[in-house]
Structures are given as structure tokens and as C-alpha cells.
Scaffold this motif. Structure first.
Motif, short mmCIF file in Angstrom:
data_model
loop_
_atom_site.label_atom_id
_atom_site.label_comp_id
_atom_site.label_asym_id
_atom_site.label_seq_id
_atom_site.Cartn_x
_atom_site.Cartn_y
_atom_site.Cartn_z
N LEU A 318 0.82 -1.21 0.00
CA LEU A 318 0.00 0.00 0.00
C LEU A 318 0.86 1.26 0.00
N VAL A 319 1.97 1.25 0.71
CA VAL A 319 2.89 2.39 0.64
C VAL A 319 3.38 2.57 -0.79
N ASP A 320 3.68 1.48 -1.48
CA ASP A 320 4.07 1.53 -2.89
C ASP A 320 2.94 2.13 -3.73
N PHE A 321 1.70 1.75 -3.45
CA PHE A 321 0.54 2.33 -4.15
C PHE A 321 0.50 3.84 -3.93
N PHE A 322 0.72 4.29 -2.71
CA PHE A 322 0.71 5.73 -2.42
C PHE A 322 1.80 6.45 -3.22
N VAL A 323 2.98 5.84 -3.30
CA VAL A 323 4.08 6.46 -4.05
C VAL A 323 3.72 6.55 -5.53
N ARG A 324 3.24 5.46 -6.09
CA ARG A 324 2.97 5.43 -7.53
C ARG A 324 1.86 6.37 -7.96
N HIS A 325 0.92 6.64 -7.06
CA HIS A 325 -0.23 7.47 -7.44
C HIS A 325 -0.19 8.87 -6.81
N GLY A 326 0.97 9.24 -6.29
CA GLY A 326 1.15 10.61 -5.85
C GLY A 326 0.56 10.95 -4.50
N HIS A 327 0.22 9.94 -3.71
CA HIS A 327 -0.27 10.21 -2.36
C HIS A 327 0.87 10.33 -1.36
N LEU A 328 2.06 10.00 -1.81
CA LEU A 328 3.27 10.12 -1.00
C LEU A 328 4.34 10.67 -1.93
N THR A 329 4.82 11.89 -1.66
CA THR A 329 5.73 12.56 -2.58
C THR A 329 6.98 13.03 -1.85
N PRO A 330 8.05 13.33 -2.59
CA PRO A 330 9.27 13.82 -1.95
C PRO A 330 9.08 15.19 -1.31
N ASP A 331 8.04 15.92 -1.69
CA ASP A 331 7.79 17.23 -1.09
C ASP A 331 7.12 17.15 0.27
N ASP A 332 6.37 16.04 0.52
CA ASP A 332 5.68 15.94 1.80
C ASP A 332 6.19 14.81 2.68
#
Length: 356
Positions: A318-332
Motif C-alpha cells: 500500500l505504501v508503494d501504491f501511495f508512491v505510484r499514485h502521488g499520495h506520497l511525494t518527496p515534497d511531503d
């Protein structure tokens, strides 16, 4: 593995902490040095397991020293175990030189250990899966299946197969398929995700939260066909829907050590399935492995993740899902790069083979 139902943590976990729970092991700095063999009770000491003693023979697993000691007691003609020295490895005997022979040796050994009560928390009767997993010469290579002839002359990637429950005892790399089923637009904050609760009777991680569909890849079955099978068995999904709408989106890999201190390095092939607007769909339990399915908002999924009640590798997916779909970004996310890199570990595989 865990037999206990989940208990929410007292304070929310960070995304990096979630990944570290899954990717929780690194080989010690002195791996491959002779001094580690003076401490047979040291659970951080492992010996490479290779197909043969020939130079360059592939490393297929990492053996804890108590496993090595048990193998020393086996009858001659099945295992070669040199005296401890820097860079030594355990291997099959030279006569055990084909996939069928290796499989037979391991089948007899693991069933005998099961029946005599060795490692009951791993391969006891209640833990036995009666499912064969493939082992490959190159764990990052092609998934080959049963060879047409039982010979290593072609140097194919398929090496042998073994009981799923015993894989951790031998530290072999295993493979699975995990899929996230979502409704709406994957990149939208309004996306919803289907989250199952594992059955209370599951052999591992009972009552924990899981990915929408997940399962191991049994020996002889292609990756995508494994996903189709799991979707039918776990979620009552028609094969046509899966074949049409499931999208391969990559893989994650991690080095996990379970609570018995055995190694479970794993590679999970990851899929997404957006529920089509013209095909109303709701996953439903079928084979008894899932208690129920719930359609959760993104915020609800994040909250339950950070409570630590998802099975660890499912949290990583799920963390990978967040990364791939922009729910987890290097800015936040200040730990963004470490999170991403740890989701795609090489499992230190080069070090397994360094002394071989």
C-alpha cells in the motif's frame, strides 16, 4: 509469521517505520568470515546454501547454524557440509544433481522434520501448507517451470521445488502476487480501496488486514495466472474481469526475518485493478481465507496503516501504491528516498554469492 490478532500501536507509525517492519534484516558485517562459526546459538549467523560445491554454483538460500547442525546428521550422500571456515557453503551432494532429485531429498527431509516435531512453529502439522514453491538458480531471473527432462544440462533457471512452510527454514527467496482493488481515480484523494480482513483461522497473521487480493505463486504456475486463481478463490472475482482490468505495475522486494529469526526474503509482483464503471463489482469471501471485505476511504486506509494492523508486507504494497499514485511525494515525505529504495531491495544477494 504471527498467530496473534493485531493490536493497534500506541502512537502512529511513520511510512518508513511501516516499511522497516517488513524490510527488517541485513546480513552482519562479518558474514562469510570464519569467526561467526564459533557462536552456534547466534541467530545472526547464516551460511550460504548452494546447489553444489563447484565454483560459481548458484546460492539458493541462507541457512541458520542450527539448521546446518541438523543437516550434518543426515545420511551420507545427500548433503555436503565442509568444516566451518571463511566462505564455506552447504550444498547438495554431487549425486543430487537434478531438479527431481533435489525436490525428493527436500520432500523426505521436511516431512520427517514435520512428523518428528522439529520446528513446530514453522512446519508443524498446523503450519504445513501442502503447497510447493519454486526455487530458482537466479532469483531475479525468468520464472521457468518443470523442465521437460530432468537434467541440468540446459542450465535452466528452475532448480527445484519445496514445501511452502519450510522455505523460511532454508532462507530461500519466495514469490507472490498482491493486488490493490480501488474505486474512483487512483490519484484522487477521494479514491476508495477494498480492504479484506484475514480469517481468524488463517495459519499465519489471522485477523490482520490484507491487500485486496494476495497469495503466493505455487510451483508450475505463471505469475498472472496465480493472480487470476487468487482473485477467484479469495474474492469471488470472475477470471474475465481480472484478465481485462488487472494492470501489472511493478514489484516490491524486502528482506524479512520472522519472529523465530528465520529469513523470509520475498519478491511480490504488484497489480492494480480499478473497478470499471460499467461492471458493478464487490469482492466477496469464497474459500474461507478472508473474513470480510470493506471499502475504505484513502484517509481510513492511511489511519489503519499507521495503527500497524495491516500484515507487514501488505502495508508495504500500500505504501508503494501511495508512491505510484502521488499520495506520497518527496515534497511531503522527508524519508521518501529511503522508503522507495527499501521497497525495491536487492536482498544483498551479491553477498550470498561472494564467497561461493
Amino acid at each position: 509469521m504471527s498467530n496473534d490478532p493485531p493490536s493497534p500501536v500506541s502512537s502512529p507509525l511513520s511510512y518508513l517505520e511501516l516499511v522497516k517492519i517488513c524490510d527488517n534484516f541485513r546480513l552482519p558485517p562479518n558474514f562469510g568470515s570464519s569467526d561467526v562459526f564459533q557462536k552456534p546459538s547466534d541467530t545472526d549467523s547464516f551460511v550460504p546454501w548452494t546447489l553444489s560445491q563447484s565454483p560459481g554454483s548458484p546460492a539458493v538460500g541462507l541457512l541458520r547454524l542450527d539448521i546446518v547442525d541438523l543437516l550434518r546428521k543426515e545420511k551420507p550422500g545427500t548433503w555436503v557440509i565442509p568444516e566451518p571456515q571463511a566462505g564455506y557453503c552447504v550444498s547438495f551432494d554431487a549425486s543430487v544433481n537434478t531438479p527431481r532429485k533435489r525436490t525428493a531429498v527436500l520432500k523426505e527431509l521436511c516431512e520427517r522434520w514435520r512428523d518428528t516435531g522439529a520446528f513446530p512453529a514453522s512446519i508443524g502439522p498446523r503450519k504445513w501448507r501442502n503447497e510447493m514453491f519454486p526455487v530458482y538458480r537466479n532469483p531475479f531471473g525468468v520464472h521457468e517451470y518443470y523442465p521437460e527432462n530432468d537434467s541440468d544440462e540446459g542450465e535452466g533457471n528452475y532448480a527445484f521445488q519445496m514445501e511452502r512452510a519450510a522455505c523460511a527454514l532454508f532462507g530461500v527467496i519466495t514469490y507472490g502476487v498482491h493486488m490493490t482493488i480501488y474505486q474512483g481515480i487512483a490519484s484522487s484523494p477521494q479514491v476508495k480501496i477494498w480492504v479484506p480482513t484475514r480469517a481468524r483461522t488463517k495459519q499465519t497473521w489471522p485477523s490482520w488486514l490484507d491487500n485486496s487480493v494476495a497469495g503466493g505463486i505455487p510451483s508450475g504456475m505463471p505469475v498472472f495466472e496465480s493472480l487470476v486463481k487468487e482473485c477467484e478463490e479469495e474474492a469471488s472475482m470472475e477470471a474475465d474481469i481480472v484478465r481485462k482490468h488487472a494492470k501489472p505495475v511493478g514489484a516490491i522486494s524486502y528482506f524479512f526475518r520472522n519472529r523465530m529469526h528465520f529469513l523470509q526474503p520475498e519478491i511480490k509482483y504488484v497489480y492494480d485493478l480499478g473497478v470499471p464503471h460499467d461492471t458493478p463489482f464487490q469482492p466477496r469471501p469464497l474459500d474461507g481465507e478472508v473474513e470480510s471485505f470493506d471499502l475504505l476511504s484513502l484517509d481510513e486506509v492511511k489511519s489503519k496503516l499507521r495503527q500497524g494492523i495491516f500484515k507487514p508486507n501488505c502495508a508495504a504494497v500500500l505504501v508503494d501504491f501511495f508512491v505510484r499514485h502521488g499520495h506520497l511525494t518527496p515534497d511531503d515525505e522527508p524519508d521518501y528516498m529511503e522508503i522507495v529504495s527499501r521497497l525495491h531491495a536487492r536482498l544483498e544477494y551479491e553477498r550470498w554469492c561472494r564467497q561461493v
